[in-house]
Scaffold this active site. Structure first.
Site, short mmCIF file in Angstrom:
data_model
loop_
_atom_site.label_atom_id
_atom_site.label_comp_id
_atom_site.label_asym_id
_atom_site.label_seq_id
_atom_site.Cartn_x
_atom_site.Cartn_y
_atom_site.Cartn_z
N HIS A 173 0.84 -1.20 0.00
CA HIS A 173 0.00 0.00 0.00
C HIS A 173 0.88 1.25 0.00
CE1 HIS A 173 -3.86 2.06 1.70
NE2 HIS A 173 -3.21 2.84 0.86
N ASP B 137 4.55 5.85 10.35
CA ASP B 137 5.48 6.90 9.95
C ASP B 137 5.77 7.89 11.06
OD1 ASP B 137 2.95 8.01 10.02
OD2 ASP B 137 3.17 9.15 8.16
N GLU C 18 -7.13 0.89 -4.15
CA GLU C 18 -7.66 1.43 -2.89
C GLU C 18 -9.02 2.09 -3.11
OE1 GLU C 18 -6.43 4.24 0.90
OE2 GLU C 18 -5.22 4.34 -0.93
N ASP D 196 2.04 3.81 2.74
CA ASP D 196 1.03 4.71 2.19
C ASP D 196 1.71 5.98 1.66
OD1 ASP D 196 -1.49 5.45 1.40
OD2 ASP D 196 -2.15 6.15 3.37
#
Length: 382
Positions: free
Chosen positions: A52, A247, A128, A273
């Site tokens: 992703h 993150d 997505e 992401d």
């Protein structure tokens, strides 16, 4: 190649010192040549698998650019991410078709250029969007949202020549359960996300064949003791993997530790992401028909600083972050390699260092988890 003196990763046993051999582009019981690589003071791990992410170094998968996909793959490999399943955004079917066709062409060219092009291997596509909830669209463009449509999914899969491996859906949308059963029967992993589904609806979606939760906590209602929703439905179904964007922005470190404890290391998936702004300076960038602004490691919708738009951190950066907050390295590596590979049906080929699997290997310095060496298809590329 023979890799010696390193601590070698195994998804069941953890790390143990030993020797790892490759023969051609596969991991083997004995070396196929005379090359010896000293891995002293290193962890030897599988190349990471990102199921992703949207882009990096100024490029976005949804641009449907072959050159852009090549640049993305090169950057990802430089970060120790050897296998990529990039995500498309919520866009019109015509643009999604172009994205899928571009990926299919790239895959064919990639197969003919093995050994001559240094870039992460494209192993699939993650759609997505567009089968999401308006209420939890996040950075997705509301104008192009679409009710779950199995016919559309199959048309896109045909355009992708079978590369679609993962699709996100809001299970409360009309037709979602039929969509989930059909996609699962087609061999496509289904993820629940960008949703306001209640517990019963989410539970039914997982029982219908969904095996994934898209960036858990983000794009779904928070946990409430009288309205447990997707979070508890996912946790209680042992067949469901949970994605986390680690993150340092999207999820509080205590919640990361809590989620690893609740789901167990075998069901956690680290994702980046990441956006096209990853590896780029601060500024404004297009994303899914909108504009985002980046300051440091935080990306938001332009004019809406409260709406996160994805990350600007690589998957390797996410792995280092979870280790820095107390997640054991073996669990973090499993969540960034083995688990995502299994979740998209690629566990027999990638994600661990078992004999017979593809020889995608990364050596991390023990001191700071920096990359010392990268082996792709059995050849040292760094």
């Amino acid at each position: 190649m023979k890799i010696v003196n390193g601590d070698i990763f195994d998804p069941v046993q953890g790390f143990s010192q030993g020797t790892l051999c490759t023969d051609g582009d596969r991991i083997s019981g004995q070396s196929g040549d005379d090359i010896v690589l000293d891995a002293s003071d290193c962890y030897v791990i599988p190349g990471l698998v990102d199921v992703h992410f949207h882009g990096c170094v100024g490029e976005d998968f949804s641009d449907a650019s072959a050159e852009g996909l090549k640049r993305m793959a090169e950057y990802e490999l430089s970060e120790g991410v050897e296998y990529i399943c990039p995500a498309g955004m919520t866009l019109p079917e015509e643009q999604l078709t172009l994205i899928c066709q571009n990926a299919a062409r790239y895959k064919k060219e990639e197969a003919s250029a093995v050994g001559s092009r240094a870039g992460a291997e494209l192993v699939g596509i993650h759609l997505e969007g567009p089968f999401l909830s308006t209420a939890k669209k996040g950075a997705q463009n509301e104008a192009f949202l679409h009710d779950p449509d199995l016919g559309m999914l199959r048309r896109l899969q045909a355009a992708a020549e079978g590369l679609v491996r993962l699709v996100t859906v809001a299970p409360e949308q009309p037709g979602a359960m039929e969509f989930i059963r059909g996609a699962a029967s087609d061999g496509i992993a289904v993820s629940v996300g960008h949703t306001v589904a209640d517990y019963d609806t989410a539970k039914a979606a997982f029982e219908a064949g969904a095996n994934h939760a898209t960036h858990l906590y983000n794009g779904m209602p928070p946990l409430h003791h009288r309205n447990p929703g997707v979070l508890v439905a996912a946790a209680l179904n042992e067949n469901v993997f949970a994605e986390l964007i680690c993150d340092g922005v999207h999820i509080h470190e205590a919640v990361i530790r809590y989620t690893f404890r609740q789901f167990g290391a075998d069901r956690m998936i680290l994702i980046s992401d990441s956006l096209r702004a990853t590896g780029m300076p601060d500024g404004e960038y297009p994303f899914g028909g909108q504009m985002i602004e980046v300051h440091g490691n935080r990306a938001t919708i332009l004019g809406h600083p409260e709406t996160l738009a994805g990350s600007v951190t690589s998957l390797m950066g996410c792995l280092r972050h979870v280790v820095s907050i107390g997640i054991p390295l073996c669990d973090a590596v499993k969540a960034a390699s083995y688990n995502p590979a299994v979740s998209i049906g690629m566990g027999s080929e990638i994600g661990s260092l078992d004999i017979g699997k593809k020889a995608g290997i990364v050596l991390l310095n023990k001191e700071d988890l920096s990359i010392r060496s990268i082996i792709q298809n059995g050849k040292q590329v760094r």
